[in-house]
Scaffold this motif. Structure first.
Motif, PDB file in Angstrom:
ATOM      1  N   LEU A 192       0.831  -1.194   0.000  1.00 11.53           N
ATOM      2  CA  LEU A 192       0.000   0.000   0.000  1.00 11.53           C
ATOM      3  C   LEU A 192       0.870   1.250   0.000  1.00 11.53           C
ATOM      4  CD1 LEU A 192      -2.671  -0.986   2.650  1.00 11.53           C
ATOM      5  CD2 LEU A 192      -2.994  -0.796   0.183  1.00 11.53           C
ATOM      6  N   LYS A 193       0.367   2.315  -0.622  1.00 13.87           N
ATOM      7  CA  LYS A 193       0.992   3.630  -0.506  1.00 13.87           C
ATOM      8  C   LYS A 193       0.694   4.155   0.884  1.00 13.87           C
ATOM      9  CE  LYS A 193       0.334   5.104  -5.282  1.00 13.87           C
ATOM     10  NZ  LYS A 193      -0.298   6.084  -6.153  1.00 13.87           N
ATOM     11  N   PHE A 194       1.080   5.384   1.141  1.00 15.79           N
ATOM     12  CA  PHE A 194       0.734   6.011   2.415  1.00 15.79           C
ATOM     13  C   PHE A 194      -0.765   5.982   2.612  1.00 15.79           C
ATOM     14  CE2 PHE A 194       4.665   8.503   1.428  1.00 15.79           C
ATOM     15  CZ  PHE A 194       5.414   8.038   2.495  1.00 15.79           C
ATOM     16  N   THR A 195      -1.186   5.911   3.846  1.00 17.22           N
ATOM     17  CA  THR A 195      -2.614   6.011   4.138  1.00 17.22           C
ATOM     18  C   THR A 195      -3.054   7.452   3.888  1.00 17.22           C
ATOM     19  OG1 THR A 195      -2.285   6.599   6.438  1.00 17.22           O
ATOM     20  CG2 THR A 195      -2.453   4.236   5.937  1.00 17.22           C
ATOM     21  N   ARG A 196      -4.346   7.683   3.808  1.00 21.07           N
ATOM     22  CA  ARG A 196      -4.851   9.044   3.594  1.00 21.07           C
ATOM     23  C   ARG A 196      -4.420   9.962   4.730  1.00 21.07           C
ATOM     24  NH1 ARG A 196      -9.567   6.308   1.358  1.00 21.07           N
ATOM     25  NH2 ARG A 196      -9.685   6.875  -0.829  1.00 21.07           N
ATOM     26  N   SER A 197      -4.429   9.433   5.940  1.00 21.32           N
ATOM     27  CA  SER A 197      -4.025  10.220   7.096  1.00 21.32           C
ATOM     28  C   SER A 197      -2.560  10.635   6.994  1.00 21.32           C
ATOM     29  CB  SER A 197      -4.251   9.403   8.378  1.00 21.32           C
ATOM     30  OG  SER A 197      -3.603   9.987   9.459  1.00 21.32           O
ATOM     31  N   GLU A 198      -1.702   9.699   6.608  1.00 21.45           N
ATOM     32  CA  GLU A 198      -0.282  10.017   6.456  1.00 21.45           C
ATOM     33  C   GLU A 198      -0.066  11.022   5.330  1.00 21.45           C
ATOM     34  OE1 GLU A 198       1.834   5.854   7.789  1.00 21.45           O
ATOM     35  OE2 GLU A 198       0.916   5.979   5.811  1.00 21.45           O
ATOM     36  N   ALA A 199      -0.788  10.877   4.244  1.00 25.50           N
ATOM     37  CA  ALA A 199      -0.644  11.806   3.125  1.00 25.50           C
ATOM     38  C   ALA A 199      -1.045  13.225   3.531  1.00 25.50           C
ATOM     39  CB  ALA A 199      -1.480  11.340   1.940  1.00 25.50           C
ATOM     40  N   ARG A 200      -2.126  13.356   4.320  1.00 26.69           N
ATOM     41  CA  ARG A 200      -2.544  14.684   4.791  1.00 26.69           C
ATOM     42  C   ARG A 200      -1.480  15.300   5.685  1.00 26.69           C
ATOM     43  NH1 ARG A 200      -7.838  12.575   5.177  1.00 26.69           N
ATOM     44  NH2 ARG A 200      -7.411  11.942   7.306  1.00 26.69           N
ATOM     45  N   ARG A 201      -0.901  14.493   6.577  1.00 29.80           N
ATOM     46  CA  ARG A 201       0.136  15.020   7.475  1.00 29.80           C
ATOM     47  C   ARG A 201       1.360  15.469   6.694  1.00 29.80           C
ATOM     48  NH1 ARG A 201       1.331  10.620  11.356  1.00 29.80           N
ATOM     49  NH2 ARG A 201      -0.177   9.379  10.251  1.00 29.80           N
ATOM     50  N   LEU A 202       1.760  14.702   5.690  1.00 27.38           N
ATOM     51  CA  LEU A 202       2.904  15.093   4.863  1.00 27.38           C
ATOM     52  C   LEU A 202       2.617  16.386   4.112  1.00 27.38           C
ATOM     53  CD1 LEU A 202       4.045  11.654   3.427  1.00 27.38           C
ATOM     54  CD2 LEU A 202       5.321  13.125   4.969  1.00 27.38           C
ATOM     55  N   SER A 203       1.420  16.501   3.580  1.00 27.60           N
ATOM     56  CA  SER A 203       1.038  17.706   2.858  1.00 27.60           C
ATOM     57  C   SER A 203       1.088  18.921   3.767  1.00 27.60           C
ATOM     58  CB  SER A 203      -0.360  17.534   2.268  1.00 27.60           C
ATOM     59  OG  SER A 203      -0.770  18.712   1.629  1.00 27.60           O
ATOM     60  N   THR A 204       0.614  18.770   4.992  1.00 30.94           N
ATOM     61  CA  THR A 204       0.640  19.871   5.958  1.00 30.94           C
ATOM     62  C   THR A 204       2.069  20.290   6.257  1.00 30.94           C
ATOM     63  OG1 THR A 204      -1.416  19.136   6.959  1.00 30.94           O
ATOM     64  CG2 THR A 204      -0.026  20.577   8.294  1.00 30.94           C
ATOM     65  N   LEU A 205       2.942  19.318   6.469  1.00 32.09           N
ATOM     66  CA  LEU A 205       4.343  19.622   6.763  1.00 32.09           C
ATOM     67  C   LEU A 205       5.030  20.321   5.590  1.00 32.09           C
ATOM     68  CD1 LEU A 205       5.455  16.382   8.619  1.00 32.09           C
ATOM     69  CD2 LEU A 205       5.149  18.657   9.606  1.00 32.09           C
ATOM     70  N   GLU A 206       4.720  19.875   4.377  1.00 30.54           N
ATOM     71  CA  GLU A 206       5.351  20.447   3.197  1.00 30.54           C
ATOM     72  C   GLU A 206       4.868  21.859   2.912  1.00 30.54           C
ATOM     73  OE1 GLU A 206       4.558  17.570   0.188  1.00 30.54           O
ATOM     74  OE2 GLU A 206       6.229  16.301   0.771  1.00 30.54           O
ATOM     75  N   SER A 207       3.699  22.246   3.392  1.00 28.51           N
ATOM     76  CA  SER A 207       3.170  23.574   3.076  1.00 28.51           C
ATOM     77  C   SER A 207       3.207  24.513   4.284  1.00 28.51           C
ATOM     78  CB  SER A 207       1.740  23.448   2.556  1.00 28.51           C
ATOM     79  OG  SER A 207       0.913  22.883   3.549  1.00 28.51           O
ATOM     80  N   GLU A 208       4.076  24.225   5.231  1.00 27.20           N
ATOM     81  CA  GLU A 208       4.165  25.082   6.410  1.00 27.20           C
ATOM     82  C   GLU A 208       4.648  26.483   6.079  1.00 27.20           C
ATOM     83  OE1 GLU A 208       6.620  23.182   9.295  1.00 27.20           O
ATOM     84  OE2 GLU A 208       4.913  22.337  10.323  1.00 27.20           O
ATOM     85  N   GLY A 209       5.429  26.609   5.045  1.00 29.07           N
ATOM     86  CA  GLY A 209       5.942  27.925   4.680  1.00 29.07           C
ATOM     87  C   GLY A 209       7.209  28.256   5.430  1.00 29.07           C
ATOM     88  N   GLY A 210       7.514  29.514   5.485  1.00 27.88           N
ATOM     89  CA  GLY A 210       8.735  29.944   6.152  1.00 27.88           C
ATOM     90  C   GLY A 210       9.716  30.503   5.139  1.00 27.88           C
ATOM     91  N   ILE A 211      10.835  30.964   5.627  1.00 26.83           N
ATOM     92  CA  ILE A 211      11.858  31.563   4.775  1.00 26.83           C
ATOM     93  C   ILE A 211      12.634  30.465   4.070  1.00 26.83           C
ATOM     94  CG2 ILE A 211      13.940  32.984   4.759  1.00 26.83           C
ATOM     95  CD1 ILE A 211      12.833  34.313   7.311  1.00 26.83           C
ATOM     96  N   VAL A 212      12.814  30.647   2.783  1.00 26.84           N
ATOM     97  CA  VAL A 212      13.601  29.698   2.018  1.00 26.84           C
ATOM     98  C   VAL A 212      15.056  30.116   2.118  1.00 26.84           C
ATOM     99  CG1 VAL A 212      14.015  28.735  -0.259  1.00 26.84           C
ATOM    100  CG2 VAL A 212      11.676  29.319   0.433  1.00 26.84           C
ATOM    101  N   ALA A 213      15.886  29.232   2.597  1.00 28.25           N
ATOM    102  CA  ALA A 213      17.313  29.534   2.749  1.00 28.25           C
ATOM    103  C   ALA A 213      18.083  28.232   2.791  1.00 28.25           C
ATOM    104  CB  ALA A 213      17.542  30.344   4.025  1.00 28.25           C
ATOM    105  N   TYR A 214      19.385  28.340   2.630  1.00 22.00           N
ATOM    106  CA  TYR A 214      20.243  27.167   2.736  1.00 22.00           C
ATOM    107  C   TYR A 214      20.434  26.819   4.201  1.00 22.00           C
ATOM    108  CZ  TYR A 214      21.406  27.942  -2.142  1.00 22.00           C
ATOM    109  OH  TYR A 214      21.338  28.095  -3.492  1.00 22.00           O
TER     110      TYR A 214
END
Length: 99
Positions: free
Chosen positions: A73-95
């Motif tokens: 199985l791929k990620f569960t729907r719950s895991e996919a939502r959590r990953l999406s939330t983490l990826e779209s947190e925002g913040g300053i882009v920097a090295y």
């Protein structure tokens, strides 16, 4: 390309009937049945359509890797939502300046 037993296992994992797979993939239900029972091997376009439909529904196919072919199985729907939330947190882009 996937095998008949992989297709059958993927359907079982994602709880998808042959009828629904037929509807999702546009492939006749009889072709799917014969393929999964290892009585016939469809052409590559049919196999690709079946694989795409199963992957879209949540299956991941594992190629021959010394331990045999497989499916999971791929990620569960719950895991996919959590990953999406983490990826779209925002913040300053920097090295990262980690030593």
């Amino acid at each position: 390309m996937i095998t008949g037993p992989q297709s059958k296992a993927a359907r079982a994992l994602i709880e998808l009937s042959r009828e629904r797979l037929s509807s999702f993939s546009g492939i006749d239900i009889r072709v799917i049945e014969l393929f999964e029972r290892k009585l016939e091997t469809p052409d590559e376009t049919v196999l690709a359509a079946l694989q795409k439909a199963l992957e879209d529904a949540g299956a991941v196919f594992i190629p021959e890797n010394g331990g045999g072919l497989g499916v999971r199985l791929k990620f569960t729907r719950s895991e996919a939502r959590r990953l999406s939330t983490l990826e779209s947190e925002g913040g300053i882009v920097a090295y990262d300046e980690v030593p």
